[in-house]
Design a protein around this motif. Structure first.
Motif, PDB file in Angstrom:
ATOM      1  N   PHE A   1       0.956  -1.191  -0.021  1.00 35.31           N
ATOM      2  CA  PHE A   1       0.058   0.008  -0.133  1.00 35.31           C
ATOM      3  C   PHE A   1       0.828   1.308   0.187  1.00 35.31           C
ATOM      4  N   GLU A   2       0.532   2.097  -0.906  1.00 32.15           N
ATOM      5  CA  GLU A   2       1.086   3.446  -0.713  1.00 32.15           C
ATOM      6  C   GLU A   2      -0.010   4.713  -1.238  1.00 32.15           C
ATOM      7  N   SER A   3       0.505   5.870  -0.529  1.00 36.31           N
ATOM      8  CA  SER A   3      -0.411   6.977  -0.836  1.00 36.31           C
ATOM      9  C   SER A   3       0.576   8.391  -1.505  1.00 36.31           C
ATOM     10  N   PHE A   4      -0.259   9.053  -2.124  1.00 34.01           N
ATOM     11  CA  PHE A   4       0.239   9.940  -2.922  1.00 34.01           C
ATOM     12  C   PHE A   4      -0.267  11.470  -2.674  1.00 34.01           C
ATOM     13  N   ILE A   5       0.435  12.320  -2.507  1.00 36.16           N
ATOM     14  CA  ILE A   5       0.066  13.922  -2.549  1.00 36.16           C
ATOM     15  C   ILE A   5       0.955  14.593  -3.677  1.00 36.16           C
ATOM     16  N   TYR A   6       0.221  15.825  -3.992  1.00 37.46           N
ATOM     17  CA  TYR A   6       1.069  16.575  -5.214  1.00 37.46           C
ATOM     18  C   TYR A   6       2.448  16.887  -4.632  1.00 37.46           C
TER      19      TYR A   6
ATOM     20  N   THR B   1      -0.187  -9.599   6.051  1.00 39.44           N
ATOM     21  CA  THR B   1       1.227  -9.004   6.227  1.00 39.44           C
ATOM     22  C   THR B   1       1.237  -8.054   4.433  1.00 39.44           C
ATOM     23  N   PHE B   2       1.254  -7.062   4.832  1.00 42.13           N
ATOM     24  CA  PHE B   2       1.402  -6.127   3.414  1.00 42.13           C
ATOM     25  C   PHE B   2       2.516  -5.156   3.789  1.00 42.13           C
ATOM     26  N   LYS B   3       3.235  -5.072   2.805  1.00 40.86           N
ATOM     27  CA  LYS B   3       4.307  -3.941   2.627  1.00 40.86           C
ATOM     28  C   LYS B   3       3.814  -2.398   2.688  1.00 40.86           C
ATOM     29  N   ASN B   4       4.276  -1.794   3.680  1.00 42.47           N
ATOM     30  CA  ASN B   4       4.069  -0.193   3.534  1.00 42.47           C
ATOM     31  C   ASN B   4       4.935   0.459   2.512  1.00 42.47           C
ATOM     32  N   ARG B   5       4.580   0.785   1.474  1.00 44.04           N
ATOM     33  CA  ARG B   5       5.299   1.376   0.505  1.00 44.04           C
ATOM     34  C   ARG B   5       5.532   2.711   0.688  1.00 44.04           C
TER      35      ARG B   5
ATOM     36  N   THR C   1      -4.815   7.104  -3.113  1.00 43.29           N
ATOM     37  CA  THR C   1      -4.263   5.880  -2.526  1.00 43.29           C
ATOM     38  C   THR C   1      -4.123   4.709  -3.491  1.00 43.29           C
ATOM     39  N   GLU C   2      -3.071   4.115  -3.518  1.00 43.17           N
ATOM     40  CA  GLU C   2      -2.985   2.793  -4.153  1.00 43.17           C
ATOM     41  C   GLU C   2      -2.904   1.579  -3.162  1.00 43.17           C
ATOM     42  N   ASN C   3      -4.126   0.961  -3.317  1.00 43.44           N
ATOM     43  CA  ASN C   3      -4.639  -0.228  -2.291  1.00 43.44           C
ATOM     44  C   ASN C   3      -4.350  -1.428  -2.872  1.00 43.44           C
ATOM     45  N   LEU C   4      -3.045  -1.922  -2.617  1.00 42.28           N
ATOM     46  CA  LEU C   4      -2.361  -3.133  -3.009  1.00 42.28           C
ATOM     47  C   LEU C   4      -2.155  -3.367  -4.591  1.00 42.28           C
ATOM     48  N   PHE C   5      -1.820  -4.295  -4.952  1.00 42.98           N
ATOM     49  CA  PHE C   5      -1.399  -4.773  -6.404  1.00 42.98           C
ATOM     50  C   PHE C   5      -2.327  -5.684  -7.156  1.00 42.98           C
ATOM     51  N   ILE C   6      -3.031  -5.131  -8.084  1.00 40.49           N
ATOM     52  CA  ILE C   6      -4.002  -6.339  -9.003  1.00 40.49           C
ATOM     53  C   ILE C   6      -3.522  -7.747  -9.189  1.00 40.49           C
ATOM     54  N   ASP C   7      -2.092  -7.893  -9.233  1.00 42.75           N
ATOM     55  CA  ASP C   7      -1.654  -8.981  -9.727  1.00 42.75           C
ATOM     56  C   ASP C   7      -1.362 -10.145  -8.699  1.00 42.75           C
ATOM     57  N   LEU C   8      -0.598  -9.738  -7.588  1.00 42.64           N
ATOM     58  CA  LEU C   8      -0.132 -10.443  -6.740  1.00 42.64           C
ATOM     59  C   LEU C   8      -0.980 -10.304  -5.291  1.00 42.64           C
ATOM     60  N   ASP C   9      -1.951  -9.246  -5.332  1.00 44.97           N
ATOM     61  CA  ASP C   9      -2.732  -9.111  -4.168  1.00 44.97           C
ATOM     62  C   ASP C   9      -4.418  -9.679  -4.693  1.00 44.97           C
TER      63      ASP C   9
END
Length: 183
Positions: A88-93, A120-124, A144-152
């Motif tokens: 999981f990761e989050s972004f701002i400008y 158990t998830f990686k905090n990106r 917000t980028e909530n996990l990855f569609i492939d591996l999760d």
């Protein structure tokens, strides 16, 4: 009364990230609708969605919707894609104020706690980016980028998991805006 915009990433002819069985546009809409539902049922807040179904809304229109609504916070919900990524990761400008950074920290922490409760998830991390909807909105904005569609995919295929992530977004938004709980 405080106002928030919930932006379900992608939609319509723009599927976003895809895997064998999942499309980002469907997952983000479910998470967004769970976020809206939890906010409306539990807090004194006005909520506006950039989309409520599988329609295409341009990035420019998403920013216009938020700016016309004069929201106090804009949250754009996404799912990442990579054949070997997870977490999981989050972004701002990239060029934003202190309030936006504080809101990002609050929202990120709330979603991360929900993910840890699930597995158990990686905090990106907390990141910055020059994304259009972050740059063109006139209020604090977080993507917000909530996990990855492939591996999760196993988690992202679970309706209860999507609901928990939506509720975590709602709790984070409530903390950012100091929303009053409904009695």
């Amino acid at each position: 009364m405080k106002k928030t915009i919930i932006d379900a990433g992608h939609g319509g002819e723009d599927p976003g990230a895809v895997s064998e069985k999942l499309r980002e546009k469907d997952l983000t809409l479910k998470i967004a609708l769970y976020t809206e539902e939890h906010l409306k049922n539990n807090y004194e807040v006005e909520v506006k969605m950039t989309r409520r179904n599988d329609v295409f809304v341009s990035l420019n229109e998403r920013a216009r919707i938020a700016n016309r609504f004069k929201a106090d916070l804009f949250v754009s919900i996404h799912i990442n894609s990579s054949i070997n990524g997870t977490g999981f990761e989050s972004f701002i400008y990239t060029d934003t104020g202190e309030q936006t950074l504080q809101f990002q920290k609050i929202l990120h922490k709330e979603i991360e706690a929900a993910l840890v409760a699930e597995g158990t998830f990686k905090n990106r991390g907390l990141k910055t980016a020059n994304y259009f909807v972050l740059r063109k909105t006139n209020m604090p904005a977080i993507l917000t980028e909530n996990l990855f569609i492939d591996l999760d995919a196993e988690y992202l295929s679970s309706e209860s998991f999507l609901k928990n992530i939506g509720v975590a977004h709602a709790r984070g938004i409530a903390k950012c805006l100091n929303l009053q709980e409904k009695i």
